[in-house]
Each structure stands twice: as structure tokens, then as C-alpha cells.
Motif scaffolding. Structure first.
Motif, short mmCIF file in Angstrom:
data_model
loop_
_atom_site.label_atom_id
_atom_site.label_comp_id
_atom_site.label_asym_id
_atom_site.label_seq_id
_atom_site.Cartn_x
_atom_site.Cartn_y
_atom_site.Cartn_z
N ALA A 1 0.88 -1.15 0.11
CA ALA A 1 0.00 -0.01 -0.01
C ALA A 1 0.90 1.05 -0.08
CB ALA A 1 -1.11 0.00 1.31
N VAL A 2 2.09 1.38 0.83
CA VAL A 2 2.69 2.26 0.65
C VAL A 2 3.35 2.61 -0.48
CG1 VAL A 2 5.07 3.35 1.53
CG2 VAL A 2 3.32 1.83 3.12
N ARG A 3 3.84 1.74 -1.21
CA ARG A 3 4.42 1.67 -2.69
C ARG A 3 3.21 2.35 -3.47
NH1 ARG A 3 3.50 -1.88 -6.20
NH2 ARG A 3 3.37 -3.63 -4.66
N LEU A 4 2.11 1.76 -3.62
CA LEU A 4 1.18 2.30 -4.37
C LEU A 4 0.83 3.44 -4.06
CD1 LEU A 4 -1.18 -0.86 -4.84
CD2 LEU A 4 0.33 0.14 -6.79
N LEU B 1 0.93 6.77 -6.70
CA LEU B 1 -0.30 7.56 -7.14
C LEU B 1 -0.45 8.77 -6.33
CD1 LEU B 1 -2.71 4.42 -7.41
CD2 LEU B 1 -1.53 5.51 -9.20
N THR B 2 0.68 9.22 -5.78
CA THR B 2 0.50 10.58 -5.06
C THR B 2 -0.06 11.80 -6.14
OG1 THR B 2 2.51 10.23 -3.51
CG2 THR B 2 1.82 12.54 -4.08
N LEU C 1 -7.84 5.35 -3.80
CA LEU C 1 -6.75 4.06 -3.54
C LEU C 1 -7.01 3.10 -2.61
CD1 LEU C 1 -3.70 3.76 -4.19
CD2 LEU C 1 -3.30 5.12 -1.83
N ASP C 2 -7.90 3.16 -1.89
CA ASP C 2 -8.16 2.24 -0.95
C ASP C 2 -8.96 1.17 -1.86
OD1 ASP C 2 -7.01 2.97 1.30
OD2 ASP C 2 -9.03 3.88 1.99
N ALA C 3 -10.03 1.77 -2.78
CA ALA C 3 -10.68 0.75 -3.57
C ALA C 3 -9.76 -0.11 -4.51
CB ALA C 3 -11.64 1.36 -4.63
N VAL C 4 -8.62 0.66 -4.95
CA VAL C 4 -7.61 0.04 -5.95
C VAL C 4 -6.91 -1.17 -5.07
CG1 VAL C 4 -5.44 0.46 -7.01
CG2 VAL C 4 -7.24 1.88 -7.43
N ILE C 5 -6.60 -0.75 -3.94
CA ILE C 5 -5.83 -1.79 -3.24
C ILE C 5 -6.54 -2.79 -2.67
CG2 ILE C 5 -4.56 -2.00 -1.15
CD1 ILE C 5 -3.70 0.87 -1.13
N SER C 6 -7.86 -2.75 -2.37
CA SER C 6 -8.83 -3.68 -2.01
C SER C 6 -8.96 -4.75 -2.96
CB SER C 6 -10.14 -3.13 -1.71
OG SER C 6 -9.88 -2.36 -0.29
N MET C 7 -9.04 -4.06 -4.35
CA MET C 7 -9.35 -4.91 -5.34
C MET C 7 -8.10 -5.90 -5.79
SD MET C 7 -11.38 -6.46 -7.72
CE MET C 7 -12.74 -5.29 -7.75
N ILE C 8 -7.01 -5.27 -5.80
CA ILE C 8 -5.71 -6.11 -5.78
C ILE C 8 -5.48 -7.05 -4.95
CG2 ILE C 8 -2.98 -5.84 -5.94
CD1 ILE C 8 -3.37 -3.16 -7.11
#
Length: 75
Positions: free
Chosen positions: A8-11, A15-16, A55-62
């Protein structure tokens, strides 16, 4: 350590300043334009088509996709 989970930190770093909501193609294009590493590009390219609200939606899907892939490898 779960190597299948997205970092999550990398993403978040990648995506900053990215403006959500966004479609998959917008995420992948933004990441590629910023020289994303192979892992990040692969995770974003593997997302299903759709609109991601944040971003949370992206990380959750991954994470969900990686979890399903991991279960399939064990069966």
C-alpha cells in the motif's frame, strides 16, 4: 510476510497527486508516465475494468484478486 498483497505504501507513493475517481486505463497510464516499477504496473494492469473511487478501492481489489489467485494455486 504476504508477498501476494500489494504494498500500500508503494502504491500510495506512486499515485501521489492522482485524482480519483478513475478508470483502470487512467491508473495504468498515470503509473507508466511516472516510471512505475514492474510490480506496480502488473498489479494495476491486472485490475478489472471499472471506476475506482479511491486508492483504498484499488488496493482492496488487488488484494482480492491476489487472494483468489493464491487459493486457486493451493487447490
Amino acid at each position: 510476510m504476504d508477498h501476494s498483497a500489494p504494498d500500500a505504501v508503494r502504491l500510495a507513493s506512486l499515485l501521489t497527486d492522482f485524482r480519483f475517481p478513475a478508470r483502470k486505463w487512467e491508473l495504468t497510464t498515470y503509473a507508466e508516465d511516472r516510471g512505475a516499477d514492474g510490480t506496480s504496473r502488473g498489479e494495476l494492469a491486472g485490475l478489472p475494468e471499472g471506476l475506482y473511487r479511491d486508492l483504498d478501492a484499488v488496493i482492496s481489489m488487488i488484494r482480492a484478486m491476489n487472494s483468489r489467485m493464491h487459493r486457486n494455486l493451493l487447490t
